[in-house]
Design an enzyme around this catalytic site. Structure first.
Site, PDB file in Angstrom:
ATOM      1  N   LYS A 254       0.822  -1.216   0.000  1.00  0.00           N
ATOM      2  CA  LYS A 254       0.000   0.000   0.000  1.00  0.00           C
ATOM      3  C   LYS A 254       0.850   1.258   0.000  1.00  0.00           C
ATOM      4  O   LYS A 254       0.406   2.316  -0.443  1.00  0.00           O
ATOM      5  CB  LYS A 254      -0.944  -0.017   1.201  1.00  0.00           C
ATOM      6  CG  LYS A 254      -2.047  -1.063   1.093  1.00  0.00           C
ATOM      7  CD  LYS A 254      -3.078  -0.935   2.199  1.00  0.00           C
ATOM      8  CE  LYS A 254      -2.557  -1.387   3.529  1.00  0.00           C
ATOM      9  NZ  LYS A 254      -3.607  -1.379   4.576  1.00  0.00           N
ATOM     10  N   ARG A 255       2.081   1.170   0.475  1.00  0.00           N
ATOM     11  CA  ARG A 255       2.955   2.350   0.512  1.00  0.00           C
ATOM     12  C   ARG A 255       3.413   2.754  -0.882  1.00  0.00           C
ATOM     13  O   ARG A 255       3.613   3.921  -1.162  1.00  0.00           O
ATOM     14  CB  ARG A 255       4.172   2.080   1.404  1.00  0.00           C
ATOM     15  CG  ARG A 255       3.890   2.083   2.892  1.00  0.00           C
ATOM     16  CD  ARG A 255       5.160   1.959   3.705  1.00  0.00           C
ATOM     17  NE  ARG A 255       5.848   0.700   3.476  1.00  0.00           N
ATOM     18  CZ  ARG A 255       6.968   0.582   2.786  1.00  0.00           C
ATOM     19  NH1 ARG A 255       7.525   1.649   2.233  1.00  0.00           N
ATOM     20  NH2 ARG A 255       7.544  -0.591   2.626  1.00  0.00           N
TER      21      ARG A 255
END
Length: 486
Positions: A254-255
């Site tokens: 997700k980063r």
């Protein structure tokens, strides 16, 4: 006859749900349905430092949106409730006490500072064996308190024997070998169990027969199998799915990748059936030959763990776009209209009136062939929902204009004023007679100024159908207004 299987997915509510939650849910649910068993949703919320309250509802909403529905879970109940780990804290303590009494676990009073220093020393020395050094093992509280790096609130660690088995049978991969674990913390200082203990206890008490998870958990599996053995329990069957990877082969996170967020797909305007099929094809062959599009029911009917591809699948959104376009084109006008309205209701970007929904129903077939995402619908049709005197002309409209444009508009306005039946065939016939035949201008050049005048853009849905939807009054008002600007 196949024994009904019980499988679960157990996400942690620490932020937007990861797309891997849907990926795992899809395969767990498929096998549960294949065997006539149950699919369980369990919320693993023991990490209180990273806990995000609204994340749990996002898990419910996104999985329901994908129609990956569960038989038991926090929102529906079940015979093994509660299905949140935070509601099961009293459940874990007896198992911890059992491990302490048998000598398979021990208290550890090492401070976080001491543990950090230990890790740094091991890294500096490039030690072949890393992890906890068992300073607290075999010591009483008083004995340990006399040494540096003491903490008043102890954790509980499992004692990993030197001869611990590092191999296990995987129903996808066969015999698998994993690295040796150190003495893992199983109960934190705040009284919450760590993942390693909680997952073993919960899976046992909830009757889970098959644990299907990502391959990143292979390294933890020897600890879990060991805990089962220490507690005198039979471990479930184990399967480790291949990791989802970015195009550069790195693990999707997700980063670094917005598509790792499960809610992102709904925000963008993907259809749930397209995303389901896409996730299936990442690790599983097409259900029938080369036909990549299939129903979930077809997927379940022929489901076999032996067909799972263990090579890390590449998360190629171009493939998803193609699937989404295919599913959009398979919808009826009514279904597509409903999906578009539902999408904008979800994003909050547009709340159409009943009259606008009716207009959208007529316009949806005009854009259906070129639509990839539901979110593209309003930009393509915005001119239909904009007041006539508020139509803005795009910066590049000059490419659609030439010296004949004023004459084209004058002839078109006169012709359209006399059209008796306001429908696209009559509109097209009148304009071709007045502009193409009457002025001797090729259609490509003849209709460009009309398209700009009606929609404000050089590119739009089919012109004559758009005019029909707008109606005579709006069409003429727009063309007259545009003519005044030339």
């Amino acid at each position: 006859m196949t024994t009904p299987a019980r499988l679960r997915v157990a996400p942690s509510p620490t932020g937007d749900p990861h797309v891997g939650t849907a990926y795992m849910s899809l395969f767990n649910l498929a096998y549960a349905r294949k065997t006539g068993g149950q699919f369980v949703l369990r919320i693993e919320d023991t990490d209180r430092q990273r806990y995000v309250p609204e994340s749990e509802q996002q898990v419910f909403d996104t999985l329901h949106w994908l129609e990956l529905d569960w038989d038991e879970g926090p929102d529906v109940g079940g015979p093994y409730a509660p299905d949140r780990q935070s509601g099961r804290l009293e459940t874990y303590r007896p198992f911890v006490e059992q491990l302490l009494e048998s000598g398979d676990a021990y208290y550890c009073w090492c401070s976080s500072e001491r543990l950090k220093e230990l890790r740094e020393q091991q890294q500096a020395a490039k030690a072949s064996v890393t992890g906890y050094d068992r300073l607290c093992h075999g010591k009483t509280r008083e004995e340990r308190a006399a040494l540096p790096g003491f903490s008043e609130n102890p954790v509980v660690r499992m004692l990993v024997p030197d001869d611990v088995s590092l191999e296990f049978e995987d129903i996808i991969r066969g015999r698998v070998s994993a690295p040796r674990p150190d003495d893992q913390v199983i109960l934190k200082a705040d009284g919450f169990p760590t993942y390693h203990l909680a997952v073993v206890v919960d899976d046992h008490l909830m009757g889970i027969t098959h644990v299907v998870r990502g391959e990143e958990w292979i390294s933890s599996t020897p600890k879990h199998v060991l805990l089962y053995r220490m507690l005198g329990l039979n471990p479930p069957a184990l399967a480790h799915m291949p990791l989802l990877r970015n195009t550069d082969k790195s693990k999707i996170s997700k980063r670094k990748n917005p598509a790792a967020r499960l809610t992102w797909f709904r925000e963008q305007g993907y259809l749930p059936e397209a995303l389901r099929t896409f996730l299936q094809l990442l690790a599983y062959p097409p259900v029938e030959g080369d036909t990549e599009v299939a129903t979930f029911e077809d997927f379940v009917e022929g489901f076999d763990w032996a067909k799972v591809n263990t090579v890390g699948p590449i998360f190629d959104l171009k493939k998803l776009d193609w699937l989404n376009g295919h599913y959009i084109r398979s919808l009826s006008a009514e279904q597509l209209t409903d999906r578009i309205v539902e999408h904008y209701a979800y994003t909050g970007a547009w709340t159409p009136s009943a009259e606008q929904v009716e207009l959208l129903l007529g316009a949806a077939p005009l854009i259906q062939e070129r639509l990839v995402l539901l979110s593209e619908a309003l930009p393509k049709l915005q001119f239909l929902f904009t007041p006539d005197d508020e139509i803005e002309f795009a910066d590049d409209i000059s490419k659609a204009l030439n010296n004949d444009s004023p004459a084209v508009l004058d002839a078109a306005i006169t012709a359209l004023e006399d059209v008796s039946a306001w429908d696209s065939p009559s509109i097209e016939a009148a304009l071709r007679e007045a502009v193409v035949d009457g002025l001797g201008i090729k259609p490509k050049l003849a209709f460009g100024p009309l398209r700009v005048g009606v929609t404000g853009s050089r590119v739009s849905p089919p012109l004559f159908e758009s005019m029909e939807l707008l109606g005579r009054e709006s069409t003429l008002a727009r063309l007259r207004r545009f003519r005044e600007t030339l």
